[in-house]
Design an enzyme around this catalytic site. Structure first.
Site, mmCIF file in Angstrom:
data_model
loop_
_atom_site.group_PDB
_atom_site.id
_atom_site.type_symbol
_atom_site.label_atom_id
_atom_site.label_comp_id
_atom_site.label_asym_id
_atom_site.label_seq_id
_atom_site.Cartn_x
_atom_site.Cartn_y
_atom_site.Cartn_z
ATOM 1 N N PRO A 2 0.822 -1.203 0.000
ATOM 2 C CA PRO A 2 0.000 0.000 0.000
ATOM 3 C C PRO A 2 0.853 1.248 0.000
ATOM 4 C CG PRO A 2 -0.389 -1.371 1.916
ATOM 5 C CD PRO A 2 0.855 -1.826 1.301
ATOM 6 N N GLU A 3 0.425 2.193 -0.767
ATOM 7 C CA GLU A 3 1.041 3.515 -0.747
ATOM 8 C C GLU A 3 0.095 4.411 0.048
ATOM 9 O OE1 GLU A 3 2.410 4.661 -4.656
ATOM 10 O OE2 GLU A 3 2.397 2.595 -5.327
ATOM 11 N N ARG A 112 3.713 -11.642 3.332
ATOM 12 C CA ARG A 112 5.182 -11.697 3.263
ATOM 13 C C ARG A 112 5.895 -11.283 4.548
ATOM 14 N NH1 ARG A 112 6.524 -8.874 -2.423
ATOM 15 N NH2 ARG A 112 8.630 -9.562 -1.953
#
Length: 275
Positions: A2-3, A112
């Site tokens: 996410p940005e 991750r």
DNA sequence: AATCAGACCTGGACGC
DNA sequence: TGCGTCCAGGTCTGAT
């Protein structure tokens, strides 16, 4: 993953779901994310306290509590949150559970494990994560201006794309939106930052703000793993003009979009529109 | 101070 | 089916 727009969307969702409720317990399902999880500190700081506010700084989500403590949540590439009744069957990649006094869980999911979750004392320099202390200006704030960007790019030989990804200069732009905003500003991503003109700096800043605001309005961009609190995908993906579009025609001039690597990361641009 | 390569970790898409 | 390779929205580290 996410940005800024995705972090903003998640922060708004968490604000709706968490504010006013008390955290009654914290449980970890793995020993570490990017860093070892300090469960003792999380429990000591959070259990028994009510959530008062959820904010965002760059790509970081900050959950504030009535006791002066706060949680910093960095989503890394694959972080996500969901709210569900306590006792709901665990999903494979759920990593942390915060129990609430309304019978619901706030769960942190991260395939991750590149994310980071830690508690700290809000406003105490000595107990504030280095990530937050060294963060640059907010791209949607007044501090991020053409004058600011022009000055910060002087004598810099790195690619302008890399400079915009430097969170210590401006906080929240990521690898998708940087390609998009440079396309809109008609500046090639590989341009040496120091060659950006004052006029181009103005354009880059304007287009940064508009692309981020448009994406927030659309609930963010979903490429693979991102989702909002309710599990819905972001709608901005359909508005991407260059990211992921190598070999397709530029909507403005018809020239094929090119893909190159800058700073080890995929970068997309139109070789005709961007100079 | 700035730059760059590599590391962290998991899974999906692809080619054979 | 199964293997191998490459790729992914982000930071952080250590070497120049």
């Amino acid at each position: 993953m996410p940005e800024l727009p995705e972090a903003e969307t998640i922060a708004r969702g968490l604000s709706n779901q968490l504010v006013g409720w008390e955290i009654t317990g914290v449980k970890n399902l793995v020993p570490a994310l990017r860093n070892p999880l300090n469960l003792r500190k999380l429990q000591k700081d959070l259990v028994g306290a009510k959530v008062t506010e959820v904010t965002r700084r760059g790509k970081g989500i900050i959950v504030k509590l009535e006791n002066g403590k706060a949680v910093l949540m960095q989503l890394g590439m694959t972080g996500a949150c969901r709210i569900c009744p306590t006792g709901t069957k665990l999903l494979k990649h759920e990593r942390l559970i915060f129990h609430l006094d309304n019978g619901l869980d706030w769960r942190y999911e991260d395939i991750r494990k590149f994310g980071n979750v830690q508690s700290f004392t809000f406003g105490d320099e000595n107990d504030t994560p280095e990530f937050l202390r060294s963060l640059g200006v907010e791209p949607l704030g007044e501090d991020f201006s053409g004058k600011f960007l022009f000055e910060r790019t002087r004598k810099r030989i790195c690619a302008v794309k890399e400079l915009l990804l430097n969170q210590k200069i401006v906080a929240g732009i990521g690898n998708i939106y940087v390609s998009e905003l440079l396309y809109r500003a008609k500046v090639r991503p590989q341009r040496e930052a120091g060659t950006v003109t004052r006029r181009e700096a103005d354009l880059i800043v304007d287009e940064t703000k508009s692309v981020l605001l448009e994406s927030i309005a659309a609930g963010g961009t979903t490429i693979s793993d991102y989702k909002a609190l309710d599990g819905t995908a972001g709608k901005f993906e359909q508005d991407l003009r260059v990211y992921g579009k190598a070999g397709l025609a530029c909507a403005k001039c018809g020239k094929l979009i090119e893909k190159i690597t800058i700073g080890g990361r995929s970068t997309f641009y139109c070789p005709r529109c961007q100079r």
